[in-house]
Design an enzyme around this catalytic site. Structure first.
Site, mmCIF file in Angstrom:
data_model
loop_
_atom_site.group_PDB
_atom_site.id
_atom_site.type_symbol
_atom_site.label_atom_id
_atom_site.label_comp_id
_atom_site.label_asym_id
_atom_site.label_seq_id
_atom_site.Cartn_x
_atom_site.Cartn_y
_atom_site.Cartn_z
ATOM 1 C CE1 TYR A 46 6.635 -8.377 -6.198
ATOM 2 C CE2 TYR A 46 5.635 -6.911 -4.568
ATOM 3 C CZ TYR A 46 6.761 -7.452 -5.167
ATOM 4 O OH TYR A 46 8.006 -7.068 -4.738
ATOM 5 C CB SER A 89 -9.110 -7.628 -10.528
ATOM 6 O OG SER A 89 -8.405 -7.676 -9.316
ATOM 7 C CE1 TYR A 148 -4.322 -2.195 1.267
ATOM 8 C CE2 TYR A 148 -3.095 -0.592 2.554
ATOM 9 C CZ TYR A 148 -3.203 -1.846 1.998
ATOM 10 O OH TYR A 148 -2.193 -2.755 2.180
ATOM 11 C CE LYS A 176 -4.789 -5.378 3.123
ATOM 12 N NZ LYS A 176 -5.049 -6.712 2.550
ATOM 13 C CE1 TYR A 224 1.964 -10.660 4.247
ATOM 14 C CE2 TYR A 224 0.922 -9.374 2.514
ATOM 15 C CZ TYR A 224 1.078 -10.575 3.196
ATOM 16 O OH TYR A 224 0.361 -11.659 2.795
ATOM 17 C CB SER A 249 -0.940 -3.799 5.507
ATOM 18 O OG SER A 249 -0.200 -2.616 5.306
ATOM 19 C CB ALA A 250 3.257 -1.915 8.259
HETATM 20 C C1 UD1 Z 1 1.684 1.807 1.158
HETATM 21 C C2 UD1 Z 1 0.719 1.451 2.251
HETATM 22 C C3 UD1 Z 1 0.914 0.010 2.665
HETATM 23 C C4 UD1 Z 1 0.730 -0.867 1.463
HETATM 24 C C5 UD1 Z 1 1.758 -0.484 0.439
HETATM 25 C C6 UD1 Z 1 1.617 -1.336 -0.803
HETATM 26 C C7 UD1 Z 1 0.034 2.961 4.055
HETATM 27 C C8 UD1 Z 1 0.487 3.922 5.091
HETATM 28 N N1 UD1 Z 1 0.982 2.354 3.365
HETATM 29 O O1 UD1 Z 1 2.970 1.816 1.769
HETATM 30 O O2 UD1 Z 1 -0.001 -0.356 3.634
HETATM 31 O O3 UD1 Z 1 0.877 -2.201 1.829
HETATM 32 O O4 UD1 Z 1 1.581 0.892 0.094
HETATM 33 O O5 UD1 Z 1 0.636 -0.912 -1.647
HETATM 34 O O6 UD1 Z 1 -1.127 2.752 3.865
HETATM 35 N N2 UD1 Z 1 7.734 7.448 -2.450
HETATM 36 C C9 UD1 Z 1 8.345 8.442 -3.168
HETATM 37 N N3 UD1 Z 1 8.093 8.548 -4.505
HETATM 38 C C10 UD1 Z 1 7.240 7.694 -5.156
HETATM 39 C C11 UD1 Z 1 6.611 6.679 -4.399
HETATM 40 C C12 UD1 Z 1 6.872 6.582 -3.043
HETATM 41 O O7 UD1 Z 1 9.131 9.232 -2.631
HETATM 42 O O8 UD1 Z 1 7.025 7.845 -6.365
HETATM 43 C C13 UD1 Z 1 8.028 7.311 -1.004
HETATM 44 C C14 UD1 Z 1 6.824 7.469 -0.094
HETATM 45 O O9 UD1 Z 1 6.661 8.799 0.283
HETATM 46 C C15 UD1 Z 1 7.217 6.570 1.073
HETATM 47 C C16 UD1 Z 1 8.083 5.479 0.436
HETATM 48 O O10 UD1 Z 1 8.505 6.008 -0.820
HETATM 49 O O11 UD1 Z 1 8.003 7.274 1.972
HETATM 50 C C17 UD1 Z 1 7.340 4.180 0.212
HETATM 51 O O12 UD1 Z 1 6.136 4.448 -0.494
HETATM 52 P P1 UD1 Z 1 5.228 3.278 -1.087
HETATM 53 O O13 UD1 Z 1 6.079 2.316 -1.849
HETATM 54 O O14 UD1 Z 1 4.084 3.904 -1.811
HETATM 55 O O15 UD1 Z 1 4.704 2.486 0.197
HETATM 56 P P2 UD1 Z 1 3.976 3.025 1.526
HETATM 57 O O16 UD1 Z 1 3.241 4.266 1.264
HETATM 58 O O17 UD1 Z 1 4.977 2.993 2.620
#
Ligand code: UD1
Length: 342
Positions: A13, A36, A151, A155, A179, A126-127
């Site tokens: 991506y 992969s 994970y 990082k 990121y 990553s953040a």
């Molecule tokens: C996570 C990782 C980040 C990684 C990124 C990409 C952590 C803390 N964060 O980010 O390092 O680079 O994934 O893989 O390790 N949400 C929903 N419904 C969903 C999916 C997500 O409500 O179906 C919400 C989550 O609760 C969150 C936000 O959307 O508040 C973003 O979630 P997500 O896109 O999974 O990213 P992060 O968890 O922030």
């Protein structure tokens, strides 16, 4: 000046979007990928956008001898290392898969760079390295808290390995880009995110729900201590993020780094809640999304967003794309993958 760049994980991506921007900036790109978590269609997409098919080698970065052949055959001076696993939940269930893949690939690349005298490396951080930060927004000086997943641990460890190896290796310099939440797709809709199975991340889940592939989006928690109760994140457009890599490479190639190892946040600096993102998606694309509020997801932090001053001032990088354009591009890409007429 050597303008050849090895992009490890260049079919993925972030890697595919970065490859496009590198080619547009006049770099020769050699992509290594083992597919992969990607497939060859992204290489065709790169060609459709740029008119150039990057040199491609199918190899696993954990296979040192295969990587040695890449270093023997090509005289790139710079490497961008994207090749890693990134599913937080999976990393909790299968930690060794993450430690083995994410660390060994980096060790191999850094050892080969040292052996072959290659100079510049950009690492995908990553953040997540900030963990659950006490003060927001986070700057690069914000202390890293203990990682909340294997994970995240990979990082943090990778950043430390890179820093130590840079300091121990004359002529080697590195930049770690932290990121925030990369989202969206190339505006051409020729490349984008291709999650396998059920998406973990918010935006692919939204676009698949809008496409009818998923029935309903679950919003994980509406009882967080935030203005609307949902989590806050810093969603960064994938093309903006890709451009940050080109600037990081340029800074090193042109000898403008202020230290041999540098770290930059790459985000917008603007917190956006899950509800705001969902509404933004509906408005940008003029559609209604099926969603419901569900329980909090384990491991989620309440809020994180970036202070981007350092990247603004030092890399000359700014997030440029508006969230609504990014969310339009995300939907255009999903439609192109599914053959949906918008
Ligand atoms: C996570 C990782 C980040 C990684 C990124 C990409 C952590 C803390 N964060 O980010 O390092 O680079 O994934 O893989 O390790 N949400 C929903 N419904 C969903 C999916 C997500 O409500 O179906 C919400 C989550 O609760 C969150 C936000 O959307 O508040 C973003 O979630 P997500 O896109 O999974 O990213 P992060 O968890 O922030």
């Amino acid at each position: 000046m050597n303008r050849r760049v090895l992009v490890a994980g260049g079919a993925g991506y972030i890697g595919s979007h970065t490859t496009v921007e590198l080619i547009a900036a006049g770099y020769d790109v050699i992509v290594v990928d083992n597919f992969s978590n990607s497939d060859a269609s992204s290489l065709e997409g790169i060609q459709r956008i740029t008119g150039v098919m990057p040199t491609f080698i199918e190899a696993d970065c954990c296979d040192k001898e295969a990587m040695r052949r890449v270093f023997e055959a090509h005289d790139f001076d710079s490497v961008i290392h994207f090749a890693a696993f990134k599913a937080v939940g999976e990393s909790v269930a299968e930690p060794m898969k993450y430690y083995r893949n994410n660390l060994l690939s980096l060790l191999n690349i850094l050892e080969l760079m040292r052996e072959y005298g290659r100079r510049n490396v950009v690492f995908s951080s990553s953040a997540t390295v900030y963990g659950d930060a006490d003060v927001l927004p986070v700057t690069e000086m914000t202390p890293r808290k203990p990682a909340t997943s294997p994970y995240g641990n990979t990082k943090q460890m990778s950043e430390d390995i890179l820093r130590d190896m840079v300091h121990a290796t004359e002529g080697l310099q590195g930049i770690a880009l932290r990121y925030f939440n990369p989202i969206g797709a190339h505006p051409s809709a020729h490349i984008g995110e291709l999650p396998r199975g059920v998406p973990n991340n918010l935006v692919p889940y939204i676009t698949q729900t809008a496409a009818g592939v998923r029935e309903c989006l679950s919003i994980f928690g509406d009882d967080y201590p935030t203005p609307d109760g949902s989590c806050l994140r810093d969603y960064i457009d994938i093309v903006d993020l890709a451009r940050a890599h080109v600037l990081a490479i340029g800074r090193m190639v042109e000898g403008r780094s202020k230290a041999r190892y540098e770290v930059f946040n790459v985000g917008t600096g603007r917190p956006v809640s899950v509800f705001e993102l969902v509404k933004g998606f509906e408005q940008a694309n003029d559609l209604k999304l099926n969603y419901r509020v569900a329980a909090r997801r384990e491991g989620d932090v309440t809020a994180i967003w970036a202070d981007t001053t350092l990247a603004n001032e030092e890399l000359g990088w700014h997030a440029e794309r508006e969230l609504c354009d990014t969310l339009r591009a995300a939907w255009a890409w999903e439609c192109s993958v599914r053959g949906i007429d918008r």
